[in-house]
Design a protein around this motif. Structure first.
Motif, PDB file in Angstrom:
ATOM      1  N   ILE A  33      60.527  99.300  23.458  1.00 59.52           N
ATOM      2  CA  ILE A  33      59.564 100.164  22.760  1.00 59.52           C
ATOM      3  C   ILE A  33      58.214 100.124  23.472  1.00 59.52           C
ATOM      4  CG2 ILE A  33      58.421 100.611  20.564  1.00 59.52           C
ATOM      5  CD1 ILE A  33      60.688  99.221  19.144  1.00 59.52           C
ATOM      6  N   VAL A  34      57.758 101.317  23.855  1.00 54.05           N
ATOM      7  CA  VAL A  34      56.462 101.453  24.528  1.00 54.05           C
ATOM      8  C   VAL A  34      55.470 102.034  23.519  1.00 54.05           C
ATOM      9  CG1 VAL A  34      55.230 102.705  26.346  1.00 54.05           C
ATOM     10  CG2 VAL A  34      57.534 101.806  26.791  1.00 54.05           C
ATOM     11  N   ILE A  35      54.322 101.402  23.396  1.00 54.64           N
ATOM     12  CA  ILE A  35      53.361 101.843  22.369  1.00 54.64           C
ATOM     13  C   ILE A  35      51.966 102.038  22.966  1.00 54.64           C
ATOM     14  CG2 ILE A  35      52.336 101.252  20.128  1.00 54.64           C
ATOM     15  CD1 ILE A  35      54.789  99.538  19.545  1.00 54.64           C
ATOM     16  N   SER A  36      51.300 103.103  22.497  1.00 53.40           N
ATOM     17  CA  SER A  36      49.919 103.390  22.913  1.00 53.40           C
ATOM     18  C   SER A  36      48.935 102.631  22.032  1.00 53.40           C
ATOM     19  CB  SER A  36      49.603 104.878  22.747  1.00 53.40           C
ATOM     20  OG  SER A  36      50.419 105.673  23.521  1.00 53.40           O
ATOM     21  N   ALA A  37      47.676 102.758  22.366  1.00 57.41           N
ATOM     22  CA  ALA A  37      46.611 102.235  21.513  1.00 57.41           C
ATOM     23  C   ALA A  37      46.579 103.055  20.220  1.00 57.41           C
ATOM     24  CB  ALA A  37      45.281 102.343  22.245  1.00 57.41           C
ATOM     25  N   MET A  38      46.090 102.431  19.146  1.00 56.82           N
ATOM     26  CA  MET A  38      46.129 103.088  17.844  1.00 56.82           C
ATOM     27  C   MET A  38      45.084 104.204  17.728  1.00 56.82           C
ATOM     28  SD  MET A  38      46.723  99.846  15.355  1.00 56.82           S
ATOM     29  CE  MET A  38      48.310  99.000  15.356  1.00 56.82           C
ATOM     30  N   GLY A  39      45.544 105.371  17.294  1.00 55.29           N
ATOM     31  CA  GLY A  39      44.634 106.489  17.033  1.00 55.29           C
ATOM     32  C   GLY A  39      43.739 106.789  18.230  1.00 55.29           C
ATOM     33  N   LYS A  40      42.440 106.790  17.969  1.00 50.70           N
ATOM     34  CA  LYS A  40      41.473 107.140  19.029  1.00 50.70           C
ATOM     35  C   LYS A  40      40.867 105.885  19.680  1.00 50.70           C
ATOM     36  CE  LYS A  40      41.312 111.724  18.224  1.00 50.70           C
ATOM     37  NZ  LYS A  40      42.569 112.146  18.833  1.00 50.70           N
ATOM     38  N   THR A  41      41.625 104.797  19.678  1.00 49.58           N
ATOM     39  CA  THR A  41      41.073 103.536  20.197  1.00 49.58           C
ATOM     40  C   THR A  41      40.648 103.624  21.664  1.00 49.58           C
ATOM     41  OG1 THR A  41      42.358 102.266  18.618  1.00 49.58           O
ATOM     42  CG2 THR A  41      41.595 101.083  20.560  1.00 49.58           C
ATOM     43  N   THR A  42      41.418 104.354  22.477  1.00 48.49           N
ATOM     44  CA  THR A  42      41.044 104.437  23.897  1.00 48.49           C
ATOM     45  C   THR A  42      39.665 105.081  24.040  1.00 48.49           C
ATOM     46  OG1 THR A  42      43.361 104.527  24.505  1.00 48.49           O
ATOM     47  CG2 THR A  42      41.783 105.263  26.174  1.00 48.49           C
ATOM     48  N   ASN A  43      39.409 106.153  23.278  1.00 46.96           N
ATOM     49  CA  ASN A  43      38.075 106.767  23.313  1.00 46.96           C
ATOM     50  C   ASN A  43      37.015 105.764  22.840  1.00 46.96           C
ATOM     51  OD1 ASN A  43      39.439 109.051  23.995  1.00 46.96           O
ATOM     52  ND2 ASN A  43      39.047 110.156  22.095  1.00 46.96           N
ATOM     53  N   ALA A  44      37.351 105.016  21.800  1.00 46.13           N
ATOM     54  CA  ALA A  44      36.389 104.046  21.261  1.00 46.13           C
ATOM     55  C   ALA A  44      36.114 102.946  22.288  1.00 46.13           C
ATOM     56  CB  ALA A  44      36.929 103.453  19.952  1.00 46.13           C
ATOM     57  N   MET A  45      37.147 102.521  23.003  1.00 47.56           N
ATOM     58  CA  MET A  45      36.946 101.485  24.032  1.00 47.56           C
ATOM     59  C   MET A  45      36.133 102.036  25.206  1.00 47.56           C
ATOM     60  SD  MET A  45      38.051  98.620  22.983  1.00 47.56           S
ATOM     61  CE  MET A  45      37.900  97.695  24.516  1.00 47.56           C
ATOM     62  N   GLU A  46      36.256 103.348  25.456  1.00 46.55           N
ATOM     63  CA  GLU A  46      35.428 103.950  26.508  1.00 46.55           C
ATOM     64  C   GLU A  46      33.942 103.842  26.143  1.00 46.55           C
ATOM     65  OE1 GLU A  46      37.011 107.892  27.148  1.00 46.55           O
ATOM     66  OE2 GLU A  46      38.544 107.170  28.554  1.00 46.55           O
ATOM     67  N   LEU A  47      33.638 103.940  24.842  1.00 41.46           N
ATOM     68  CA  LEU A  47      32.245 103.804  24.408  1.00 41.46           C
ATOM     69  C   LEU A  47      31.768 102.364  24.551  1.00 41.46           C
ATOM     70  CD1 LEU A  47      32.251 106.064  21.206  1.00 41.46           C
ATOM     71  CD2 LEU A  47      31.584 106.674  23.540  1.00 41.46           C
ATOM     72  N   VAL A  48      32.669 101.413  24.250  1.00 39.47           N
ATOM     73  CA  VAL A  48      32.353  99.995  24.463  1.00 39.47           C
ATOM     74  C   VAL A  48      31.984  99.795  25.932  1.00 39.47           C
ATOM     75  CG1 VAL A  48      33.341  97.657  24.517  1.00 39.47           C
ATOM     76  CG2 VAL A  48      33.885  99.198  22.597  1.00 39.47           C
ATOM     77  N   LEU A  49      32.806 100.383  26.807  1.00 38.99           N
ATOM     78  CA  LEU A  49      32.591 100.254  28.249  1.00 38.99           C
ATOM     79  C   LEU A  49      31.268 100.884  28.694  1.00 38.99           C
ATOM     80  CD1 LEU A  49      34.034  99.737  31.179  1.00 38.99           C
ATOM     81  CD2 LEU A  49      34.342 102.204  31.072  1.00 38.99           C
TER      82      LEU A  49
END
Ligand code: ASP
Ligand code: MG
Length: 418
Positions: A33-49
């Motif tokens: 099973i391959v799973i992505s980040a939850m919901g818009k987490t990748t966008n949120a992590m981009e803001l952290v970055l």
């Protein structure tokens, strides 16, 4: 064995994760099973970055706290004892906090992969722990140790041979029925984390399918399967039950957001069918992409690729040696990772249409050293397959068209956004 991939939209809430439990317990197949980040987490992590790169460590940690509280809410809803869920991800958040507090944001792309890849680590930790709580035994795998990539940070390519040895060893189905791994992430040979490009979890699923000789790969999505057009943009869409790999590559290249363009090759190489299945109604067939189909697509297909830029370059010295200019221009564009969606040339100029990304400015700069450059932003590219005058009329009427390409069966229209 089969590969199942669940995207961010499917795992954005506790309800979605419970649905995974249902889907997985309804089958007896060995599963990766391959799973992505939850919901818009990748966008949120981009803001952290972003904050981290500006050395705003405090603001970066605040953004991270938002990501943590979003996950904690899901955990509280899922687990009978929420500490069990929180403990599964606490070490990951601790690592992130340490990296943000102590790190120096030098290389953007490298830091992107280091930090943003945690979205997938967190989601898979939670889901793996929850499946265990539901008595679905599974083993969590860290894809940073298994998928070996090149060092093309943010758009890394998987080295298939090196990865195969590691992955086959780790996913031993005589020991476990279910393995859970992250989409989108890997690491270079030195162990530096890499990511495979936005929406890259589909590509992970395809690579895993190839390396483990899967019987099939299923991408579970919040759509009924593949449609002839995006229902958010066009009316009267119809479902396409079967497509060839070639159809799928064409659609993905034109900008259909249904699957990542890199997904098809690893599957085509081994003739592994790719199912696009409705997450909300698992008993429905969805669509299948395979080598040959019983019936060719007999409905027009409409694809809109947004956020496009038209770049026209002309040699400064008015030279007519088009081939030389062509190769020079493409070397520069490739270097700056421009994704070309259309090409047109005249006697003294080359026009290309590309996605508007953060690399655009650098590319325009370097092109400007060699060429006279003009560009237009805020465009969208409409591709029509199975074209008729009526459809053209309906979809382009009243629009400002900057460029057209037409063949017997299809047409492409580059238009100003409305
Ligand atoms: N989480 C990554 C993204 O949002 C990868 C994926 O979802 O496929 O781009
Ligand atoms: Mg996604």
């Amino acid at each position: 064995m089969k590969v199942y991939k669940f995207g961010g939209a499917s795992v954005r809430s506790a309800e979605g994760i419970k649905n995974i439990v249902k889907i997985v317990s309804d089958v007896t197949d060995p599963l990766f099973i391959v799973i992505s980040a939850m919901g818009k987490t990748t966008n949120a992590m981009e803001l952290v970055l972003e904050e981290f790169m500006k050395a705003n460590h405090k603001a970066s940690l605040e953004k991270l706290a938002e990501v943590e509280s979003y996950h904690n809410d899901i955990i509280s809803e899922l687990f009978s004892i929420s500490e069990n869920g929180k403990n599964a991800v606490k070490p990951l958040f601790d690592e992130l906090k340490k990296a943000i507090s102590e790190g120096v944001g030098d290389d953007y792309d490298r830091w992107y992969d280091h930090l943003v890849s945690y979205g997938e680590l967190i989601s898979t930790r939670i889901i793996s722990a929850y499946l265990n709580e539901c008595d679905i035994q599974n083993e969590w795998l860290d894809m940073r140790n298994l998928l070996v990539t090149d060092s093309n940070f943010r758009e890394a390519n998987v080295k298939m041979n090196d990865s195969q040895i590691r992955l086959q060893k780790a996913a031993d189905f005589s020991k476990n029925r279910i393995y859970i791994g992250q989409g989108f992430i890997g690491a270079n040979i030195n162990g530096d984390p890499t990511t495979l490009g936005r929406e890259g979890s589909d590509y992970t699923a395809a690579v895993v399918g190839n390396l483990l000789d899967a019987e099939s790969v299923s991408i579970w999505k919040d759509v009924p399967g593949i449609l002839n057009a995006d229902p958010r943009l066009f009316e009267n869409t119809v479902h396409i039950p079967e497509l060839t790999y070639l159809d799928a590559v064409e659609l993905a290249y034109s900008g259909a957001q249904i699957i990542h363009p890199k997904t098809i090759k690893p599957l085509e190489n081994k003739h592994i069918p790719l199912y696009v299945r409705p997450f909300g109604s698992p008993s429905e067939a969805g669509s299948v992409i395979k080598a040959t189909t019983e019936k060719p697509i007999d409905v027009p297909v409409l694809i809109l690729r947004k956020n496009q830029v038209l770049i026209t370059v002309r040699p400064r010295d008015f030279s007519f040696v088009l081939e030389e200019s062509l190769s020079k221009a493409f070397v520069i564009m490739n270097k700056h990772r421009l994704k070309i969606s259309l090409i047109q040339s005249s006697a003294i100029s080359i026009s290309v249409c590309v996605d508007n990304t953060r690399y655009l400015a650098g590319a325009l700069d370097e092109l400007g050293n060699e060429f006279k450059v003009n560009y237009n932003e805020n465009l969208e590219l409409l591709t029509i397959r199975g074209i008729t005058d009526e459809i053209v009329q309906k979809t382009t009427d009243g629009r400002t068209i900057l460029l057209t390409q037409r063949t017997r069966r299809s047409g492409r229209y580059l238009m100003k956004e409305v």
